[in-house]
Scaffold this active site. Structure first.
Site, PDB file in Angstrom:
ATOM      1  N   CYS A   1       2.415   8.830   1.163  1.00 32.26           N
ATOM      2  CA  CYS A   1       2.987   8.043   2.427  1.00 32.26           C
ATOM      3  C   CYS A   1       4.217   8.593   3.135  1.00 32.26           C
ATOM      4  O   CYS A   1       4.490   8.427   3.998  1.00 32.26           O
ATOM      5  CB  CYS A   1       2.822   6.715   2.311  1.00 32.26           C
TER       6      CYS A   1
ATOM      7  N   ARG B   1      -7.563  -0.106   9.250  1.00 30.75           N
ATOM      8  CA  ARG B   1      -6.700   0.857   9.958  1.00 30.75           C
ATOM      9  C   ARG B   1      -7.242   1.986  10.732  1.00 30.75           C
ATOM     10  O   ARG B   1      -6.669   2.660  11.836  1.00 30.75           O
ATOM     11  CB  ARG B   1      -5.471   1.665   9.151  1.00 30.75           C
TER      12      ARG B   1
ATOM     13  N   ASP C   1       7.942  -0.032   8.923  1.00 34.98           N
ATOM     14  CA  ASP C   1       7.180   0.755   7.937  1.00 34.98           C
ATOM     15  C   ASP C   1       7.314   2.356   8.426  1.00 34.98           C
ATOM     16  O   ASP C   1       6.569   3.253   7.898  1.00 34.98           O
ATOM     17  CB  ASP C   1       5.828   0.383   8.178  1.00 34.98           C
TER      18      ASP C   1
ATOM     19  N   ILE D   1       5.344  -3.017  -0.714  1.00 40.10           N
ATOM     20  CA  ILE D   1       4.870  -2.845   0.797  1.00 40.10           C
ATOM     21  C   ILE D   1       3.601  -1.870   0.658  1.00 40.10           C
ATOM     22  O   ILE D   1       3.770  -1.164   1.572  1.00 40.10           O
ATOM     23  CB  ILE D   1       5.877  -2.623   1.724  1.00 40.10           C
TER      24      ILE D   1
ATOM     25  N   HIS E   1      -5.738   1.807   2.340  1.00 39.68           N
ATOM     26  CA  HIS E   1      -6.102   3.412   2.888  1.00 39.68           C
ATOM     27  C   HIS E   1      -7.175   4.112   2.035  1.00 39.68           C
ATOM     28  O   HIS E   1      -7.199   3.856   0.814  1.00 39.68           O
ATOM     29  CB  HIS E   1      -4.728   4.193   3.161  1.00 39.68           C
TER      30      HIS E   1
ATOM     31  N   LEU F   1       5.098  -4.020   6.251  1.00 44.18           N
ATOM     32  CA  LEU F   1       3.730  -5.015   6.037  1.00 44.18           C
ATOM     33  C   LEU F   1       3.091  -4.790   4.688  1.00 44.18           C
ATOM     34  O   LEU F   1       3.466  -4.045   3.801  1.00 44.18           O
ATOM     35  CB  LEU F   1       2.581  -4.088   7.057  1.00 44.18           C
TER      36      LEU F   1
ATOM     37  N   GLU G   1       3.765   9.639   6.705  1.00 41.80           N
ATOM     38  CA  GLU G   1       2.430  10.397   6.857  1.00 41.80           C
ATOM     39  C   GLU G   1       1.494   9.372   7.685  1.00 41.80           C
ATOM     40  O   GLU G   1       0.370  10.209   8.182  1.00 41.80           O
ATOM     41  CB  GLU G   1       1.839  10.241   5.326  1.00 41.80           C
ATOM     42  N   ASP G   2       1.462   8.117   8.217  1.00 45.19           N
ATOM     43  CA  ASP G   2       0.541   7.391   8.836  1.00 45.19           C
ATOM     44  C   ASP G   2       0.431   7.954  10.187  1.00 45.19           C
ATOM     45  O   ASP G   2      -0.670   7.855  10.840  1.00 45.19           O
ATOM     46  CB  ASP G   2       0.631   6.031   8.620  1.00 45.19           C
TER      47      ASP G   2
HETATM   48  C1  CIR Z   1       1.679  -0.305   5.910  1.00 48.72           C
HETATM   49  O1  CIR Z   1       1.146  -1.214   5.709  1.00 48.72           O
HETATM   50  O2  CIR Z   1       1.476   0.231   6.841  1.00 48.72           O
HETATM   51  C2  CIR Z   1       3.150   0.277   4.856  1.00 48.72           C
HETATM   52  N1  CIR Z   1       3.628  -1.007   4.530  1.00 48.72           N
HETATM   53  C3  CIR Z   1       2.240   0.902   3.627  1.00 48.72           C
HETATM   54  C4  CIR Z   1       1.911   2.019   4.342  1.00 48.72           C
HETATM   55  C5  CIR Z   1       1.553   3.173   3.340  1.00 48.72           C
HETATM   56  N2  CIR Z   1       0.945   4.368   3.828  1.00 48.72           N
HETATM   57  C6  CIR Z   1       0.431   5.207   3.065  1.00 48.72           C
HETATM   58  O3  CIR Z   1      -0.028   5.091   2.070  1.00 48.72           O
HETATM   59  N3  CIR Z   1       0.106   6.531   3.723  1.00 48.72           N
END
Ligand code: CIR
Length: 263
Positions: free
Chosen positions: A254, A136, A66, A248, A167, A24, A71-72
């Protein structure tokens, strides 16, 4: 002894999938190459190990482009882990893959009942966990997360991520107990109260997603003026390449879940 919030001896990372090229992104600056992402990831893992962290490397998940950004979908502390509810539909089921890994490593694993919250919106500071509302992370998710954090004995505060920024931590990182690296736009919102702020150089906004790990600070190698500022401030900077993952919308926090394991 209470460990500083950036003292880590354990981390979980996930290998990038070949599908990472379809990750993404808000603005299309071209796909990253798989080889480029894999090389940046491998260097990051080495840097974590060199900083004194024991790294668990999980297998790639092709169905989740992704998923390298581990981390997400979760949040981890010495006291326990929380399975989050990622706000992007394509990422929601990454939790199914991280939850059993956390169950093997943490006695307490909590989860959120409702709403959305991404790990990238969560900044752990010594006295509180800051939760940034964003595209998000919504208020329902942030409040559910606050209850889970309270169960782990952590105070928290809901704050706002600047508009158009992916974020909260896209724009900031903790450098030490009382100092934050931030973009000027986020610092101007006043969210950091008494923290000392070091601003990233103008035009180097993406440098704000740095990562303090034990005695070093990982900073994107493409941001020389911010690196120089941090070195002048006495930080031991480890520059790491983020050119491909940057396409991305990713940075240095992350790609890992980090904690201090007392066992
Ligand atoms: C996203 O849009 O979810 C991923 N392309 C990038 C996530 C980056 N995550 C983060 O900095 N914790």
């Amino acid at each position: 002894m209470i460990e500083p919030v950036y003292r880590f001896n354990s981390a979980i990372v996930r290998r990038p999938a070949r599908s990472v090229v379809h990750g993404l992104r808000a603005d299309d600056r071209g796909d990253p190459t798989f080889e480029g992402v894999a090389a940046e990831h491998a260097t990051y893992v080495e840097a974590l190990e060199k900083a004194g962290v024991r790294v668990t490397l999980l297998p790639a998940l092709e169905a989740f482009p992704d998923s390298v950004f581990v981390e997400d979908p979760a949040l981890v502390f010495t006291e326990g882990a929380i399975v989050l509810r990622p706000g992007a539909e394509a990422r929601a089921r990454e939790t199914v893959h991280i939850a059993p890994i956390l169950a093997e490593r943490f006695e307490t694993v909590l989860s959120l009942g409702s709403g959305f919250a991404d790990g990238g919106d969560i900044l752990t500071t010594p006295d509180r966990v800051m939760i940034g509302l964003s595209a998000r992370t919504d208020l329902t998710g942030a409040q559910a997360l606050q209850s889970a954090l309270a169960q782990l004995g952590r105070s928290s505060e809901v704050v706002t991520t600047p508009r158009g920024v992916l974020h909260f931590k896209t724009d900031c990182s903790l450098l030490d107990e009382d100092c934050i690296l931030s973009t000027r736009r986020l610092a101007a919102s006043g969210v950091f109260g008494n923290f000392r702020i070091i601003a990233v150089a103008d035009g180097e906004e993406a440098a704000a997603n740095a990562l303090r790990v034990n005695d070093v600070v990982f900073v994107g190698a493409d941001y020389p003026r911010t690196i120089e500022t941090l070195q002048k401030e006495g930080f031991n900077v480890v520059p790491l390449k983020t050119t491909e993952i940057g396409k991305i919308d990713a940075g240095l926090s992350c790609m890992s879940l980090r904690w201090f394991d007392l066992r």
